[in-house]
Enzyme design. Structure first.
Site, PDB file in Angstrom:
ATOM      1  N   SER A 163       0.823  -1.209   0.000  1.00 26.54           N
ATOM      2  CA  SER A 163       0.000   0.000   0.000  1.00 26.54           C
ATOM      3  C   SER A 163       0.856   1.257   0.000  1.00 26.54           C
ATOM      4  O   SER A 163       1.958   1.272   0.568  1.00 26.54           O
ATOM      5  CB  SER A 163      -0.897   0.009   1.246  1.00 26.54           C
ATOM      6  OG  SER A 163      -1.517   1.265   1.430  1.00 26.54           O
ATOM      7  N   TYR A 208      -2.407  -0.224   9.947  1.00 23.50           N
ATOM      8  CA  TYR A 208      -2.602  -0.795   8.604  1.00 23.50           C
ATOM      9  C   TYR A 208      -1.327  -0.659   7.788  1.00 23.50           C
ATOM     10  O   TYR A 208      -0.847  -1.625   7.183  1.00 23.50           O
ATOM     11  CB  TYR A 208      -3.764  -0.095   7.908  1.00 23.50           C
ATOM     12  CG  TYR A 208      -3.884  -0.449   6.442  1.00 23.50           C
ATOM     13  CD1 TYR A 208      -4.333  -1.709   6.053  1.00 23.50           C
ATOM     14  CD2 TYR A 208      -3.547   0.470   5.454  1.00 23.50           C
ATOM     15  CE1 TYR A 208      -4.440  -2.046   4.707  1.00 23.50           C
ATOM     16  CE2 TYR A 208      -3.649   0.137   4.111  1.00 23.50           C
ATOM     17  CZ  TYR A 208      -4.103  -1.118   3.743  1.00 23.50           C
ATOM     18  OH  TYR A 208      -4.198  -1.443   2.413  1.00 23.50           O
TER      19      TYR A 208
END
Length: 336
Positions: free
Chosen positions: A127, A152
């Site tokens: 990501s 995350y």
């Protein structure tokens, strides 16, 4: 070939599965169909895939060690495209343990399956959030990513490190793809475009964080998937000449690499909203708010290395992409 696509009921996973099937491959899709967002939307994504005899779906959680091991042993995959994860930056602040289960334990299970069954290439989702506090633009995979601002992001950085261990120890070819703000038809309801569209149609205000002073490298779903499909055919190899003292962390002596996959063109959040207003033919009521914890001010992908490998650059403008999403949304929810 036979592919495993994890997160096959997800936004990117369903589209990747669709394209692989169109190319004549066999696809085994897995997803735990959790209720982080609408299970009905996930099932709707799976419906057209299930009509293809080369697609088979199993409702498996990647954190289930035994189920994943048995699946790999039974199916003997050629390649794996690993897209399953607990998504969402803000949700990770409220529910950290969900990220440990899926993004850490689940990823180890996938790595073990690939190692034990001799998978020829593992492509997995990282990501853009790994860039965290980085300020230098555009974001380059050559840069350090040691200061994430959400759990995350930390789990995605961890995935890259875990993949390197398996590439180094077991010569497992791995490619990590740092996705940059994917949007488009069949998108996730927790993403800004989906939430904004729903609110505007209901005559409700939309929340604009950091008073609109944000920009994102918005990347259309079809462009993302084209990059994924091309890169999985480009398998990294070992490089005995690699020197840790004179190299960057996105490559290795092992068959390992990390790449950005994005549009390469940051767009101001307010321009994105304007494109949505134009597509809907309505003006949004805007609720200006301060910066949210775990958020970053801007993202911008340096995609030169990906382009050199696959000779593809995203083709879709924000105006085109947002309109395609709105057209899908109105049709899916039967809105006149």
């Amino acid at each position: 070939m036979k592919y495993l696509v994890t997160g096959a009921a997800g936004f990117i996973g369903a589209k990747v599965s669709e394209v692989l099937l169109s190319l004549g491959h066999q696809v085994i899709g897995i997803d735990n169909l959790n209720d982080y967002y609408s299970v009905e939307l996930k099932k709707a994504r799976l419906k057209p895939l299930s009509q293809n005899s080369d697609f088979c779906f199993f409702p498996i959680d990647i954190a289930d060690r035994e189920a994943i091991a048995n699946l790999f042993k039974q199916e003997q995959f050629s390649r794996v495209i690993h897209l399953a994860a607990q998504a969402g930056v803000r949700y990770s602040i409220e529910n950290p343990l969900a990220y440990a289960d899926s993004n850490l334990l689940g990823f180890v299970n996938i790595l073990e399956g690939c190692r034990n069954q001799g998978v020829e290439h593992l492509v997995y989702a990282s990501s853009s959030s790994v860039y965290g506090l980085n300020k230098k633009m555009p974001f380059s995979t050559h840069d350090s990513v040691d200061h994430p601002v959400s759990l995350y992001a930390a789990t995605k950085k961890s995935n890259e490190l875990m993949a390197h261990c398996y590439s180094h120890l077991y010569a497992l070819p791995t490619t990590g793809l740092r996705f940059f703000t994917v949007y488009g038809p069949w998108g996730r309801p927790d993403m800004a475009l989906f939430k904004f569209t729903k609110a505007i149609l209901a005559g409700e205000p939309i929340d604009i964080y950091n008073h609109g002073n944000l920009s994102r490298d918005f990347t259309y779903i079809d462009d993302i998937v084209e990059g994924v499909i091309r890169i999985q055919d480009n398998i990294p190899s070992q490089n005995p000449d690699w020197d840790a003292n004179n190299s960057t962390a996105d490559r290795s002596s092992a068959p390992y690499r990390v790449l950005n996959i994005g549009n390469g063109n940051p767009v101001a959040l307010m321009d994105y909203v304007e494109a949505l207003e134009k597509a809907l033919g309505r003006t949004a009521k805007k609720n200006m708010l301060p910066m949210q914890p775990g958020d970053v001010h801007a993202t911008w992908a340096d995609t030169q290395e990906l382009y050199e490998l696959v000779h593809y650059k995203p083709q879709t403008s924000v105006l085109e992409g947002v309109k395609s999403f709105v057209d899908w949304y109105l049709d899916y929810y039967h809105i006149q």
